[in-house]
Design a protein around this motif. Structure first.
Motif, short mmCIF file in Angstrom:
data_model
loop_
_atom_site.label_atom_id
_atom_site.label_comp_id
_atom_site.label_asym_id
_atom_site.label_seq_id
_atom_site.Cartn_x
_atom_site.Cartn_y
_atom_site.Cartn_z
N LYS A 1 0.86 -1.19 0.00
CA LYS A 1 0.00 0.00 0.00
C LYS A 1 0.89 1.22 0.00
CE LYS A 1 -4.06 1.75 -0.08
NZ LYS A 1 -3.50 2.70 -1.07
N THR B 1 1.50 1.25 8.16
CA THR B 1 0.35 0.33 8.16
C THR B 1 0.41 -0.62 9.35
OG1 THR B 1 1.54 -1.18 6.65
CG2 THR B 1 0.03 0.42 5.66
N PHE C 1 -1.95 -4.48 5.63
CA PHE C 1 -1.18 -4.12 4.44
C PHE C 1 0.30 -4.19 4.73
CE2 PHE C 1 -4.91 -1.16 3.34
CZ PHE C 1 -5.44 -2.03 2.40
N ASP D 1 -0.73 -5.06 -4.66
CA ASP D 1 -0.14 -3.76 -4.36
C ASP D 1 -1.13 -2.71 -4.82
OD1 ASP D 1 1.33 -1.44 -4.13
OD2 ASP D 1 3.00 -2.10 -5.38
N ILE D 2 -1.56 -1.84 -3.91
CA ILE D 2 -2.65 -0.91 -4.19
C ILE D 2 -2.14 0.53 -4.12
CG2 ILE D 2 -4.98 -0.21 -3.49
CD1 ILE D 2 -4.22 -3.17 -1.76
N ALA E 1 -2.05 4.80 -4.58
CA ALA E 1 -2.91 5.88 -4.11
C ALA E 1 -2.27 7.21 -4.53
CB ALA E 1 -3.07 5.81 -2.59
N THR F 1 -6.65 3.37 -4.56
CA THR F 1 -7.53 4.14 -3.68
C THR F 1 -7.29 5.62 -3.95
OG1 THR F 1 -5.91 4.08 -1.88
CG2 THR F 1 -7.60 2.36 -1.92
N VAL G 1 -3.93 6.68 4.72
CA VAL G 1 -3.88 5.25 4.44
C VAL G 1 -4.99 4.51 5.17
CG1 VAL G 1 -2.27 4.60 6.29
CG2 VAL G 1 -2.34 3.27 4.18
N SER H 1 -7.89 4.98 3.02
CA SER H 1 -7.62 4.16 1.84
C SER H 1 -7.98 2.70 2.10
CB SER H 1 -6.14 4.27 1.45
OG SER H 1 -5.88 5.48 0.78
N TYR H 2 -7.69 2.25 3.31
CA TYR H 2 -8.09 0.89 3.71
C TYR H 2 -9.61 0.77 3.67
CZ TYR H 2 -9.30 -2.85 7.01
OH TYR H 2 -9.87 -3.93 7.62
N TRP I 1 -10.68 0.51 0.05
CA TRP I 1 -10.39 -0.82 -0.49
C TRP I 1 -11.43 -1.83 -0.02
CZ3 TRP I 1 -8.22 -5.17 2.31
CH2 TRP I 1 -7.73 -6.21 1.50
#
Length: 443
Positions: free
Chosen positions: A95, A120, A127, A166-167, A169, A199, A371, A374-375, A378
């Protein structure tokens, strides 16, 4: 035969030498990665048996450098260098944001990905850490060139990103529109829409309510929590903010609404000061119209270096890394430093601030609101079920406050500063995951 005591002293001296070397190199060479390594070295004495896995955190799992050729509007072809680093995936998919900036290099992206690993884990999100970027000044590109750059970069890294891999942002120089291009390009290559690949997207494309303001809100929430613990009232406190983008502006507005006076703001266009307090809402509108704080009517412009001499109880560095040097740390007037940016304080400066009794709320928890939401984004994308902004903010505040309490309590237990405490918590969680998963293949 060397005695056990001499061995212990030798190891201790070797560790001190390693810390001092990383610390000195970091400041002298503006090395974000060496700053991170110095931070990891400082945590080793607290990790017990988990220390045997510490090198896991000193080596990125995967680092990809890509050539990004782009057809410019005039028909010429320019080549840009892009990166995606996956630092650690022991606790879940990577992330981390994508940064478009002229100073992006592998050293910086490695450090930013590592800080995401720590961040994280401190928040106990499922993540690991990753980061990406392109060395480019996006302000010098047309919208069409920026889109072509983004789509080609996405195509080059698409084999290592994904909602379970792998996300990405937004980060410096990128925004929801750029994330929409990343999602669309990845989805085209997959043959179906994959909203969970990034995200920070526009809300109507699967983005989360509350995401844009989340990082600044997290700075405010963590700042209020620590201020309460050290007996610093927010109402009446003076605040200085470096950087007035999404993070700095939202934090400034929230502090002002709670009765604080934002007396100084600095960004890439200038440094402005008003002892009576700046109108943060009006300043935000000015920045949106003019691209920076310079020229704001209700303020006096001062020299850039004078920012570090301003009398303020709370300092919020919310720009780029490597801003608080040892020299600046010696003269800061703040009681509380809230790291809205990633890596704004050099290790040597950290020591000076600690010696002077200045409390630093480290980036890995202070700016983790982004983040965290963002979680949430997701999770919402994966379930196709979305929450209201009120629900988002309530969940964010709860997670941030719980994390601050964990870090504060660990600091009291270990008699260390908040950064070391946050790293102890994060490293314990990451290295325990490494230990339990084991090494493949084994013997």
């Amino acid at each position: 035969m060397i005695s056990e005591q001499l061995k212990a002293e030798a190891n201790h001296n070797k560790q001190d030498f390693a810390v001092e070397t990383h610390l000195s190199y970091a400041q002298q060479n503006n090395s974000a990665w060496m700053t991170y390594l110095a931070q990891i070295e400082r945590v080793k004495p607290f990790l017990g048996d988990l220390t045997q896995y510490i090198d896991t955190l000193k080596n990125p799992k995967r680092a990809l450098i890509v050539d990004v050729p782009v057809v410019m509007d005039d028909g010429s072809i320019r080549h840009f260098e892009g990166y995606r680093v996956q630092h650690n995936l022991s606790r879940g998919p990577g992330k981390g944001g994508i940064r478009f900036h002229p100073n992006v290099d592998l050293n910086e992206v490695m450090a930013l990905s590592a800080w995401m690993t720590i961040k994280t884990a401190v928040l106990n999100l499922p993540f690991g850490g990753a980061k990406g970027g392109i060395r480019v000044d996006p302000r010098q590109l047309s919208d069409a060139e920026l889109e072509r750059l983004t789509r080609r970069y996405t195509s080059e890294v698409s084999h290592i990103i994904g909602p379970q891999k792998d996300i990405p942002a937004p980060d410096v120089g990128t925004n929801p529109r750029v994330m929409a291009w990343v999602m669309d390009t990845y989805s085209i290559e997959q043959g179906h829409t994959v909203t969970g690949v990034v995200t920070g997207k526009p809300v109507h494309l699967g983005g989360s309510l509350g995401r844009v303001k989340a990082t600044g809100r997290g700075v405010f929430v963590t700042g209020c929590q620590i201020a309460q613990k050290i007996g610093l009232p927010i109402a009446g406190s003076r605040v200085a903010v470096q950087g007035f983008g999404n993070v700095g502006s939202e934090a400034a507005i929230l502090f002002a609404e709670t009765g604080a006076k934002v007396v100084c703001v600095q960004d890439h266009t200038g440094t402005i000061f008003n002892e009576a307090g700046l109108n943060t809402q009006a300043l935000q509108q000015h920045v949106q119209q003019h691209g920076g704080v310079a020229g704001f009517a209700d303020a006096t412009e001062i020299e850039a270096e004078a920012f570090w001499d301003v009398q303020a109880e709370i300092l919020i560095p919310a720009a780029l890394e490597g801003q608080i040097t040892a020299e600046r740390a010696e003269k800061l007037q703040a009681r509380l430093v809230l790291e809205g940016a990633n890596g704004p304080t050099y290790p040597e400066a950290d020591d000076i601030l600690h010696r002077r009794g200045v409390i630093v709320v480290p980036d890995v928890i202070c700016n983790a609101g982004g983040v965290t939401v963002s979680y949430f984004e997701w999770v919402q994308d994966m379930s196709s079920f979305f929450w209201s902004e009120t629900e988002i903010n309530q969940r964010l505040d709860t997670i941030m406050r719980d994390a601050v309490a964990d870090v504060w309590n660990k600091a009291q237990e270990k008699n260390c500063n908040l950064r070391t405490s946050a790293y102890i918590l994060a490293c314990e969680r990451i290295l325990m995951a490494r230990k339990e998963r084991g090494i493949y293949p084994g013997k």
